[in-house]
Design an enzyme around this catalytic site. Structure first.
Site, PDB file in Angstrom:
ATOM      1  CG  HIS A  90      14.131  -7.963   0.672  1.00 45.56           C
ATOM      2  ND1 HIS A  90      12.878  -8.525   0.594  1.00 45.56           N
ATOM      3  CD2 HIS A  90      14.280  -7.544   1.957  1.00 45.56           C
ATOM      4  CE1 HIS A  90      12.295  -8.441   1.779  1.00 45.56           C
ATOM      5  NE2 HIS A  90      13.122  -7.851   2.621  1.00 45.56           N
ATOM      6  CG  HIS A 130      15.186 -10.886   5.674  1.00 52.83           C
ATOM      7  ND1 HIS A 130      14.781 -10.494   6.927  1.00 52.83           N
ATOM      8  CD2 HIS A 130      14.352 -10.266   4.797  1.00 52.83           C
ATOM      9  CE1 HIS A 130      13.743  -9.673   6.822  1.00 52.83           C
ATOM     10  NE2 HIS A 130      13.466  -9.512   5.536  1.00 52.83           N
ATOM     11  CB  VAL A 145      10.601 -11.389   8.748  1.00 52.72           C
ATOM     12  CG1 VAL A 145      11.123 -12.713   9.306  1.00 52.72           C
ATOM     13  CG2 VAL A 145       9.282 -11.593   8.011  1.00 52.72           C
ATOM     14  CG  ASP A 153       9.378 -11.931  -0.526  1.00 52.71           C
ATOM     15  OD1 ASP A 153       8.157 -12.147  -0.308  1.00 52.71           O
ATOM     16  OD2 ASP A 153      10.009 -11.033   0.035  1.00 52.71           O
TER      17      ASP A 153
END
Length: 143
Positions: free
Chosen positions: A107, A105, A101, A36
């Protein structure tokens, strides 16, 4: 409210196509794993399926098994690579949850006792730090 559709111009789709550089940690036919650029902690890593979907709510269920198997592998690697006390795994769906976004995804952030996460401030990490952290995670994945 109408269902939003997947936008193939999102930044993660562009990273997947190689249009935007990233500090890649791992890639196979199902996922790409990269650092990231605005980390909330040292070693903040993203696990992104290659299959297009906005988030968990519209993802093909067949994508989720391989995605979360990779999330587990990456979580173990970041914990080892940074000698962390724990690992935070987060996944957001739609703007009200904090998703910014719109490509599914996850994290993965190594955590240390007594050290809070930094806010997602828009502060970019130095590329050399991201490259160094990606290398540490790649080594942990290999061992």
């Amino acid at each position: 409210m109408a269902e939003a559709t997947y936008d193939s111009s999102n930044i993660f789709a562009r990273i997947l196509r190689g249009e935007i550089p990233s500090h890649r940690v791992y890639e196979d036919e199902a996922v790409i794993v990269f650092m990231d650029v605005m980390p909330q902690g040292q070693g903040h890593t993203l696990v992104v399926p290659k299959a297009p979907s906005r988030n968990l709510l519209d993802a093909d269920p067949a994508v989720l098994g391989p995605l979360f198997a990779h999330v587990q592998k990456v979580a173990r690697a970041v914990k080892k690579a940074f000698d962390a006390d724990g690992v935070t795994v987060m996944q957001f769906n739609e703007p009200a949850s904090g998703q910014t976004v719109f490509h599914l995804h996850v994290h993965v952030i190594p955590r240390f006792e007594g050290i809070p996460l930094k806010p997602h401030s828009g502060q970019m990490e130095k590329p050399e730090i991201l490259a160094q952290n990606a290398g540490k995670i790649r080594m942990a994945l290999a061992n």
